[in-house]
Design a protein around this motif. Structure first.
Motif, PDB file in Angstrom:
ATOM      1  N   ARG A   1      47.249  35.077  33.458  1.00 25.26           N
ATOM      2  CA  ARG A   1      46.154  35.588  32.624  1.00 25.26           C
ATOM      3  C   ARG A   1      46.019  34.726  31.371  1.00 25.26           C
ATOM      4  O   ARG A   1      44.926  34.356  30.978  1.00 25.26           O
ATOM      5  CB  ARG A   1      46.463  37.050  32.279  1.00 25.26           C
ATOM      6  N   ARG A   2      47.148  34.405  30.747  1.00 29.86           N
ATOM      7  CA  ARG A   2      47.115  33.536  29.567  1.00 29.86           C
ATOM      8  C   ARG A   2      46.515  32.184  29.930  1.00 29.86           C
ATOM      9  O   ARG A   2      45.660  31.653  29.230  1.00 29.86           O
ATOM     10  CB  ARG A   2      48.517  33.342  28.997  1.00 29.86           C
ATOM     11  N   HIS A   3      46.991  31.628  31.041  1.00 30.05           N
ATOM     12  CA  HIS A   3      46.509  30.316  31.456  1.00 30.05           C
ATOM     13  C   HIS A   3      45.014  30.342  31.781  1.00 30.05           C
ATOM     14  O   HIS A   3      44.308  29.365  31.518  1.00 30.05           O
ATOM     15  CB  HIS A   3      47.311  29.805  32.656  1.00 30.05           C
ATOM     16  N   HIS A   4      44.549  31.459  32.328  1.00 22.99           N
ATOM     17  CA  HIS A   4      43.115  31.599  32.590  1.00 22.99           C
ATOM     18  C   HIS A   4      42.312  31.415  31.299  1.00 22.99           C
ATOM     19  O   HIS A   4      41.312  30.701  31.277  1.00 22.99           O
ATOM     20  CB  HIS A   4      42.838  32.980  33.195  1.00 22.99           C
ATOM     21  N   PHE A   5      42.771  32.037  30.239  1.00 25.35           N
ATOM     22  CA  PHE A   5      42.046  31.955  28.971  1.00 25.35           C
ATOM     23  C   PHE A   5      42.278  30.637  28.237  1.00 25.35           C
ATOM     24  O   PHE A   5      41.417  30.202  27.473  1.00 25.35           O
ATOM     25  CB  PHE A   5      42.416  33.141  28.067  1.00 25.35           C
ATOM     26  N   MET A   6      43.421  30.010  28.463  1.00 22.89           N
ATOM     27  CA  MET A   6      43.767  28.787  27.739  1.00 22.89           C
ATOM     28  C   MET A   6      43.354  27.499  28.454  1.00 22.89           C
ATOM     29  O   MET A   6      43.446  26.421  27.882  1.00 22.89           O
ATOM     30  CB  MET A   6      45.274  28.747  27.466  1.00 22.89           C
ATOM     31  N   ALA A   7      42.896  27.586  29.694  1.00 23.30           N
ATOM     32  CA  ALA A   7      42.525  26.389  30.467  1.00 23.30           C
ATOM     33  C   ALA A   7      41.368  25.659  29.787  1.00 23.30           C
ATOM     34  O   ALA A   7      40.326  26.244  29.516  1.00 23.30           O
ATOM     35  CB  ALA A   7      42.158  26.788  31.895  1.00 23.30           C
ATOM     36  N   ARG A   8      41.575  24.395  29.504  1.00 20.59           N
ATOM     37  CA  ARG A   8      40.570  23.577  28.819  1.00 20.59           C
ATOM     38  C   ARG A   8      40.425  22.238  29.532  1.00 20.59           C
ATOM     39  O   ARG A   8      41.240  21.864  30.347  1.00 20.59           O
ATOM     40  CB  ARG A   8      41.000  23.299  27.366  1.00 20.59           C
ATOM     41  N   GLY A   9      39.413  21.509  29.167  1.00 18.79           N
ATOM     42  CA  GLY A   9      39.220  20.160  29.695  1.00 18.79           C
ATOM     43  C   GLY A   9      38.234  20.147  30.840  1.00 18.79           C
ATOM     44  O   GLY A   9      37.629  21.170  31.188  1.00 18.79           O
ATOM     45  N   ILE A  10      38.084  18.992  31.440  1.00 18.05           N
ATOM     46  CA  ILE A  10      37.072  18.786  32.470  1.00 18.05           C
ATOM     47  C   ILE A  10      37.272  19.706  33.678  1.00 18.05           C
ATOM     48  O   ILE A  10      36.316  20.138  34.309  1.00 18.05           O
ATOM     49  CB  ILE A  10      37.010  17.304  32.884  1.00 18.05           C
ATOM     50  N   HIS A  11      38.532  20.015  33.990  1.00 22.60           N
ATOM     51  CA  HIS A  11      38.841  20.899  35.120  1.00 22.60           C
ATOM     52  C   HIS A  11      39.167  22.324  34.667  1.00 22.60           C
ATOM     53  O   HIS A  11      39.491  23.175  35.501  1.00 22.60           O
ATOM     54  CB  HIS A  11      40.022  20.346  35.922  1.00 22.60           C
ATOM     55  N   GLY A  12      39.068  22.566  33.379  1.00 19.98           N
ATOM     56  CA  GLY A  12      39.498  23.844  32.817  1.00 19.98           C
ATOM     57  C   GLY A  12      38.809  25.060  33.407  1.00 19.98           C
ATOM     58  O   GLY A  12      39.452  26.062  33.712  1.00 19.98           O
ATOM     59  N   GLN A  13      37.516  24.975  33.581  1.00 17.63           N
ATOM     60  CA  GLN A  13      36.779  26.138  34.070  1.00 17.63           C
ATOM     61  C   GLN A  13      37.167  26.487  35.505  1.00 17.63           C
ATOM     62  O   GLN A  13      37.435  27.646  35.817  1.00 17.63           O
ATOM     63  CB  GLN A  13      35.273  25.894  33.959  1.00 17.63           C
ATOM     64  N   SER A  14      37.222  25.488  36.383  1.00 17.88           N
ATOM     65  CA  SER A  14      37.535  25.774  37.790  1.00 17.88           C
ATOM     66  C   SER A  14      39.001  26.168  37.963  1.00 17.88           C
ATOM     67  O   SER A  14      39.313  27.114  38.698  1.00 17.88           O
ATOM     68  CB  SER A  14      37.188  24.586  38.683  1.00 17.88           C
ATOM     69  N   VAL A  15      39.898  25.494  37.272  1.00 18.20           N
ATOM     70  CA  VAL A  15      41.321  25.836  37.373  1.00 18.20           C
ATOM     71  C   VAL A  15      41.573  27.193  36.723  1.00 18.20           C
ATOM     72  O   VAL A  15      42.319  28.026  37.260  1.00 18.20           O
ATOM     73  CB  VAL A  15      42.204  24.730  36.746  1.00 18.20           C
ATOM     74  N   GLY A  16      40.933  27.438  35.599  1.00 15.32           N
ATOM     75  CA  GLY A  16      41.066  28.743  34.935  1.00 15.32           C
ATOM     76  C   GLY A  16      40.601  29.884  35.827  1.00 15.32           C
ATOM     77  O   GLY A  16      41.211  30.960  35.859  1.00 15.32           O
ATOM     78  N   ALA A  17      39.529  29.652  36.569  1.00 10.15           N
ATOM     79  CA  ALA A  17      39.034  30.668  37.501  1.00 10.15           C
ATOM     80  C   ALA A  17      40.069  30.931  38.599  1.00 10.15           C
ATOM     81  O   ALA A  17      40.275  32.077  39.007  1.00 10.15           O
ATOM     82  CB  ALA A  17      37.707  30.229  38.101  1.00 10.15           C
ATOM     83  N   GLU A  18      40.720  29.869  39.068  1.00  9.63           N
ATOM     84  CA  GLU A  18      41.770  30.023  40.090  1.00  9.63           C
ATOM     85  C   GLU A  18      42.956  30.808  39.510  1.00  9.63           C
ATOM     86  O   GLU A  18      43.540  31.654  40.195  1.00  9.63           O
ATOM     87  CB  GLU A  18      42.226  28.649  40.594  1.00  9.63           C
ATOM     88  N   PHE A  19      43.310  30.552  38.262  1.00 13.47           N
ATOM     89  CA  PHE A  19      44.388  31.304  37.610  1.00 13.47           C
ATOM     90  C   PHE A  19      44.049  32.794  37.572  1.00 13.47           C
ATOM     91  O   PHE A  19      44.917  33.640  37.782  1.00 13.47           O
ATOM     92  CB  PHE A  19      44.634  30.798  36.183  1.00 13.47           C
ATOM     93  N   LEU A  20      42.794  33.117  37.306  1.00 13.83           N
ATOM     94  CA  LEU A  20      42.382  34.519  37.256  1.00 13.83           C
ATOM     95  C   LEU A  20      42.511  35.180  38.631  1.00 13.83           C
ATOM     96  O   LEU A  20      42.988  36.309  38.744  1.00 13.83           O
ATOM     97  CB  LEU A  20      40.952  34.643  36.726  1.00 13.83           C
ATOM     98  N   VAL A  21      42.106  34.470  39.669  1.00 15.60           N
ATOM     99  CA  VAL A  21      42.251  34.990  41.029  1.00 15.60           C
ATOM    100  C   VAL A  21      43.724  35.262  41.326  1.00 15.60           C
ATOM    101  O   VAL A  21      44.094  36.334  41.836  1.00 15.60           O
ATOM    102  CB  VAL A  21      41.647  34.007  42.069  1.00 15.60           C
ATOM    103  N   HIS A  22      44.587  34.311  41.001  1.00 11.99           N
ATOM    104  CA  HIS A  22      46.021  34.473  41.238  1.00 11.99           C
ATOM    105  C   HIS A  22      46.570  35.644  40.423  1.00 11.99           C
ATOM    106  O   HIS A  22      47.383  36.434  40.932  1.00 11.99           O
ATOM    107  CB  HIS A  22      46.772  33.192  40.900  1.00 11.99           C
ATOM    108  N   SER A  23      46.148  35.776  39.184  1.00 11.07           N
ATOM    109  CA  SER A  23      46.595  36.889  38.339  1.00 11.07           C
ATOM    110  C   SER A  23      46.257  38.229  38.985  1.00 11.07           C
ATOM    111  O   SER A  23      47.090  39.137  39.049  1.00 11.07           O
ATOM    112  CB  SER A  23      45.954  36.795  36.957  1.00 11.07           C
TER     113      SER A  23
END
Length: 182
Positions: free
Chosen positions: A56-78
């Protein structure tokens, strides 16, 4: 090939079912060490909760060019880890135990660590390490249970399959990810 195990006579099943009915799902046929299984399941519960929080933290903290897509994956995993926690808590109650959600001892009981990670690749790595820990932990638990508690074993196998998917997805995300970019 048929098993050499003989079926319990119906009359015996009926008689046994009437004894200790307050124990619910835990019947005379339950052969696992229940206190040990409950401890093990509470450790798995703590591990899942720590993973929920880290993802959940990583979902909100994901930044950079891949941040949005990787952050979305973190949310799914959470969300999937939360589902695992709920399944484990329900099984603990079925076995006559109490799920331990105490935040005071959560990180001590968890097999995985809560490491925040600074960069996106750090976050992916920490989540992948945690998934690999969960995979080995669940495999150990399944081996420990053997055929003594098939319901818990099946539940752990179901969770294990998802943890393996998570690890595979994270390994794919990590491939080619720059280590110094946020």
């Amino acid at each position: 090939m048929a098993s050499s195990h003989k079926l319990t006579p119906v009359k015996t099943l009926r008689s046994q079912a009437r004894k200790h009915i307050e124990q619910g799902a835990v019947t005379a046929g339950y052969s696992a060490d229940r206190p040990k299984v409950l401890k093990m399941l509470n450790e798995a519960l703590a591990t899942e909760i720590v993973c929920v929080l880290r993802y959940r933290r990583h979902h909100f903290m994901a930044r950079g060019i891949h941040g949005q897509s990787v952050g979305a994956e973190f949310l799914v995993h959470s969300n999937e880890e939360q589902g695992h926690a709920d399944l484990l808590a329900a099984r603990i109650v079925q076995l006559g135990g109490e799920p331990d959600f105490s935040p005071d001892s959560l990180s001590e009981r968890s097999h995985a660590e809560y490491l925040p990670g600074k960069t996106l690749s750090d976050m992916i790595r920490e989540n992948l390490v945690a998934e690999r820990i969960a995979i080995d932990s669940y495999r150990d638990m399944i081996r420990y249970l053997g055929d003594q508690d098939p319901t818990t074993s099946d539940l752990l196998k179901q969770i294990l399959a998802v943890e393996e998917e998570h690890a595979d997805e994270l390994a794919d995300l990590l491939e080619g990810m720059p280590t110094d970019k946020v």
